[in-house]
Write an enzyme that holds these catalytic residues in place. Sequence first.
Site, mmCIF file in Angstrom:
data_model
loop_
_atom_site.group_PDB
_atom_site.id
_atom_site.type_symbol
_atom_site.label_atom_id
_atom_site.label_comp_id
_atom_site.label_asym_id
_atom_site.label_seq_id
_atom_site.Cartn_x
_atom_site.Cartn_y
_atom_site.Cartn_z
ATOM 1 N N GLN A 294 -2.992 -11.990 7.566
ATOM 2 C CA GLN A 294 -3.185 -11.681 6.143
ATOM 3 C C GLN A 294 -2.444 -12.698 5.273
ATOM 4 O OE1 GLN A 294 -2.920 -7.567 4.384
ATOM 5 N NE2 GLN A 294 -0.910 -8.297 3.788
ATOM 6 N N GLY B 286 11.147 -2.608 5.554
ATOM 7 C CA GLY B 286 10.429 -3.885 5.548
ATOM 8 C C GLY B 286 9.995 -4.258 4.140
ATOM 9 N N HIS B 287 9.374 -3.309 3.432
ATOM 10 C CA HIS B 287 8.974 -3.589 2.048
ATOM 11 C C HIS B 287 10.191 -3.916 1.178
ATOM 12 C CE1 HIS B 287 5.695 -0.785 3.483
ATOM 13 N NE2 HIS B 287 4.965 -1.762 2.988
ATOM 14 N N SER C 44 4.228 1.128 8.211
ATOM 15 C CA SER C 44 3.922 2.469 7.709
ATOM 16 C C SER C 44 3.184 3.271 8.771
ATOM 17 C CB SER C 44 3.067 2.378 6.449
ATOM 18 O OG SER C 44 3.731 1.583 5.479
ATOM 19 N N MET D 297 0.841 -1.199 0.000
ATOM 20 C CA MET D 297 0.000 0.000 0.000
ATOM 21 C C MET D 297 0.880 1.255 0.000
ATOM 22 S SD MET D 297 -3.535 -0.841 1.911
ATOM 23 C CE MET D 297 -3.027 -0.369 3.572
#
Lengths: 282, 282
Positions: free
Chosen positions: A154, A37-38, A187, A31
Amino acid sequence: MTRIVRTVAELREQVRAWKDAGERVGLIPTMGALHDGHLSLVRLAQTKVARTVASVFVNPKQFAPHEDFDAYPRGEARDAELLDSVGCDLLFAPGPAEMYPQGFSTTINLTGVSEPLEGAARPQFFGGVATVVTKLLIQAQPDIAVFGEKDYQQLQVIRRVTRDLDLPVEIVGAPTARAQDGLALSSRNAYLSPEERAAAVALPNAMKAAIAAVQAGERVETAEAAGKAALAAAGFRQVDYFDFRDADDLSRLGPDALHGAKARLLAAAWLGKTRLIDNMDA
Amino acid sequence: MTRIVRTVAELREQVRAWKDAGERVGLIPTMGALHDGHLSLVRLAQTKVARTVASVFVNPKQFAPHEDFDAYPRGEARDAELLDSVGCDLLFAPGPAEMYPQGFSTTINLTGVSEPLEGAARPQFFGGVATVVTKLLIQAQPDIAVFGEKDYQQLQVIRRVTRDLDLPVEIVGAPTARAQDGLALSSRNAYLSPEERAAAVALPNAMKAAIAAVQAGERVETAEAAGKAALAAAGFRQVDYFDFRDADDLSRLGPDALHGAKARLLAAAWLGKTRLIDNMDA
């Protein structure tokens, strides 16, 4: 520079060209508001496939009306720079009308693994997640897709829907990236005041203490209660859950022991207006 | 002979081989009990693609507990013979455990076009249809998929879910095949006694009369009421609906006129224990 495309047609054309050239493709759905982390997800994908595609789409269907959809941090230029810095090949950044055109009517719902924890706290959340992730997987048709264990439930929901719908993709879970003090990168950490950020480390610390206690023979219920008390003492105003669960289907464990080999401690708690989540192998 | 496969892996291997050879592939999903209507779908597909795959799966998820899942006619040997007689290349006949393995938890739900008519009479029906058809399209990855206009609302639901989930397939609607007297062919016609079969022709006749009346200037509501009365007079014990509707989204038409260019008359009615449906361009 990382190329940016905004339509499914352009995305598919690029992926098709790579596949025709014999290159395997990995998708990293995000998102945006990217952090280390991403980027660790992109790096993990690069160890497995030749080409990486990151998607950035703040999915309105996984936010309830009272949640932080409007406030959610956005910044495409910075996201693109960060992706470029790790050599990500493509950024897919569709607008809402590309993802949900007029007349859009479909929702993918799960029972079971989607129901407790985040599903109980946020009733429309996993329907929104399953719908947009299924669309992204069908749009991009990657060989693998990488999701962070930070959002553990998730990840399990996505594993389930991918199996259930026979989507021809390998789902890869990536370890949670953490700040030096142990707080999971998120985030939403951007919402924290300096005082809150200092207090937030109580979350991973309480979790590590609970896991150590249970491994030393403490009862699960007692360790969960002690963890919740530690969070309250550190200034968390509400604990949504602090639960040892079956690591696969997230069902409840018995009160006295971690059953079988695989358990996971999952927690969600509020520090001021910010909701933090975390989970660890137990 | 038409080859029979029972696993997704075998299905995909065959489709992949055809595609690698440059041959386009068409899927014809069915619940078996094949008749000339189904065979006309195969023939239509053969005018568009080189290879045809028929699937036969009586989908438990689209039957309510009180409906005719157990009684639904089954006969694979005859189905395979009929498919062979029209040159269908492959029959995909999975068992329930291949389609819905243990732990299966996913349902695809639609709003809008799925809600009136069949959706009102059979609340779980289109969720079951959308789920199994999406799975079949992802399993087989055909270039086209052919569905009969006989199940017109189902066709519109499938068009919607295919668009919404970005499935890379062309959905083709095929005209309803009819017996000489005009009754739409249906596997459920096998339930009719000889007397009921004779009375059943009142359904298409009442529909043709209603369409002619409206085209001659009759009010829609009046024509609908006359149609229902004609069915009752012919021995139908209940009419679930006999409605002129927007041909795309199946919303209601105004009382006085067929709005715009595209309207459709849809009907469902019970003759004894058998529920018949039909629809016509209006």
